[in-house]
Design an enzyme around this catalytic site. Structure first.
Site, mmCIF file in Angstrom:
data_model
loop_
_atom_site.group_PDB
_atom_site.id
_atom_site.type_symbol
_atom_site.label_atom_id
_atom_site.label_comp_id
_atom_site.label_asym_id
_atom_site.label_seq_id
_atom_site.Cartn_x
_atom_site.Cartn_y
_atom_site.Cartn_z
ATOM 1 N N ASP A 88 -5.091 -8.839 2.131
ATOM 2 C CA ASP A 88 -4.647 -10.209 1.776
ATOM 3 C C ASP A 88 -5.607 -10.823 0.566
ATOM 4 O OD1 ASP A 88 -3.001 -9.952 3.754
ATOM 5 O OD2 ASP A 88 -4.771 -10.710 5.296
ATOM 6 N N LYS B 9 -9.163 4.599 -1.297
ATOM 7 C CA LYS B 9 -10.268 5.004 -1.968
ATOM 8 C C LYS B 9 -9.888 5.601 -3.352
ATOM 9 C CE LYS B 9 -13.425 6.193 1.851
ATOM 10 N NZ LYS B 9 -13.030 6.740 3.082
ATOM 11 N N ASN C 205 0.792 -1.254 -0.135
ATOM 12 C CA ASN C 205 0.073 -0.091 -0.043
ATOM 13 C C ASN C 205 0.905 1.225 0.102
ATOM 14 O OD1 ASN C 205 0.754 0.528 2.646
ATOM 15 N ND2 ASN C 205 -0.967 -0.617 3.539
HETATM 16 O O1 RIB Z 1 -4.357 -8.844 7.239
HETATM 17 C C1 RIB Z 1 -5.008 -9.360 8.282
HETATM 18 C C2 RIB Z 1 -4.325 -10.237 9.157
HETATM 19 O O2 RIB Z 1 -3.269 -9.524 9.871
HETATM 20 C C3 RIB Z 1 -5.269 -11.001 10.502
HETATM 21 O O3 RIB Z 1 -5.979 -12.227 9.837
HETATM 22 C C4 RIB Z 1 -4.493 -10.900 11.394
HETATM 23 O O4 RIB Z 1 -3.879 -12.457 11.693
HETATM 24 C C5 RIB Z 1 -2.992 -10.314 11.045
HETATM 25 O O5 RIB Z 1 -1.919 -11.060 10.860
#
Ligand code: RIB
Length: 297
Positions: A243, A214, A179
């Site tokens: 993720d 955004k 990011n």
């Molecule tokens: O990116 C989110 C994750 O960051 C969560 O699931 C938590 O475990 C942290 O590692």
């Protein structure tokens, strides 16, 4: 092509709160939930929604067997998940009414990697394969060097950002997803275009995806620059949205889809994940993406 994700596996404890607790303050949570998480685990699940041959390598403690079962049920190969003497990594996550979060991590078994384990994992992967990494495990340098030696393509999401990762040799990385704040922390530059110039000049071979909240996201490789707008949704919980983006982008990118499609799919998936509670459990199925896409038309 196999994708091996050497990554963290956490037990996420979610506290639903009015606002993120301030220093010295004690507040009550409206609810508490225990879920599967960790940037590594979340990304493996997002990868596996799009790709058949996903392997997760990492460590869990005696309290984390349900996490390996969860990954397996999602179609991920778990033969390289090792049982450690140390307890599983934990994340204490506060989520406020606007869906924003704040996380405290206990690294636990995620930091139990050693050379023998890393070597044994890489015996099973070669040139045509992809390594995916985040920054929640130990031995990152060793893992990158081993994968580079074996000519795997290396994907790095340098999150959470640390002083060590800022000093990495990004020349060995094929695709870096990060990011704006992470980009600034690595480059030491302020503006977006200064950041792009920094990465292009310093690491000319690197392909780069910068997510801009955004303002959407941007893909940069040599003279190519492709932009994707963000989708507006009602945020319930943003945990794991990055993720989801990473897993969807990476799987489609290395499957040879064009960049516009990869960015759009990753954006749609992460927008949809924000409308649901949790991290790994909020990662959408492809069928949900289709329905959501129709609403956007
Ligand atoms: O990116 C989110 C994750 O960051 C969560 O699931 C938590 O475990 C942290 O590692």
């Amino acid at each position: 092509m196999k994708i091996v994700n050497f990554g963290s596996i956490n037990i996420d404890i979610f506290f639903a709160v009015d606002h993120i607790v301030r220093p010295g303050e004690t507040i009550s949570a409206k609810s508490i939930e225990k879920r599967a998480g960790g940037k590594g685990l979340n990304q493996s699940i997002a990868l596996a929604k799009n790709s058949k041959e996903v392997y997760h390598a990492g460590n869990i403690g005696s309290d984390g067997e349900f996490l390996a079962e969860y990954l397996e049920n999602e179609g991920i190969n778990t033969e390289f998940i090792r049982k450690s003497e140390i307890l599983t990594g934990n994340a204490i996550i506060q989520v406020d009414e606007g869906g924003e979060n704040s996380i405290v991590l206990y690294k636990g078994a995620n930091f139990d990697n050693d050379k023998d384990f890393v070597d044994s994992v890489f015996e099973h992967f070669s040139e045509n394969d992809i390594l995916v990494l985040q920054n929640e495990i130990n031995m990152m340098d060793y893992i990158i060097n081993k994968a580079y030696e074996k000519r795997l393509k290396i994907v790095l999401n340098p999150s959470p950002i640390t002083d060590e990762i800022k000093k990495f040799d990004y020349d060995k990385i094929d695709l870096l997803l990060l990011n704006e704040h992470e980009a600034k922390a690595i480059s030491g530059k302020e503006g977006l275009y200064e950041n792009i110039e920094f990465f292009k000049k310093t690491y000319p071979k690197l392909k780069l995806v910068i997510t801009l909240g955004k303002a959407g996201s941007i893909y940069i490789s040599k003279d190519e620059l492709i932009r994707q707008k963000a989708y507006k949704v009602k945020a319930i919980d943003s945990t794991g949205a990055g993720d989801t983006f990473t897993g969807f982008f990476v799987a489609n990118f290395y499957a040879g889809k064009d960049i516009n499609t990869c960015l759009e799919l990753a954006t749609r998936a992460s927008a949809l994940s924000v409308t649901k509670k949790g991290a790994s459990v909020s990662i959408p199925e492809l069928s949900e993406l289709d329905d959501f896409g129709k609403k956007l038309l």
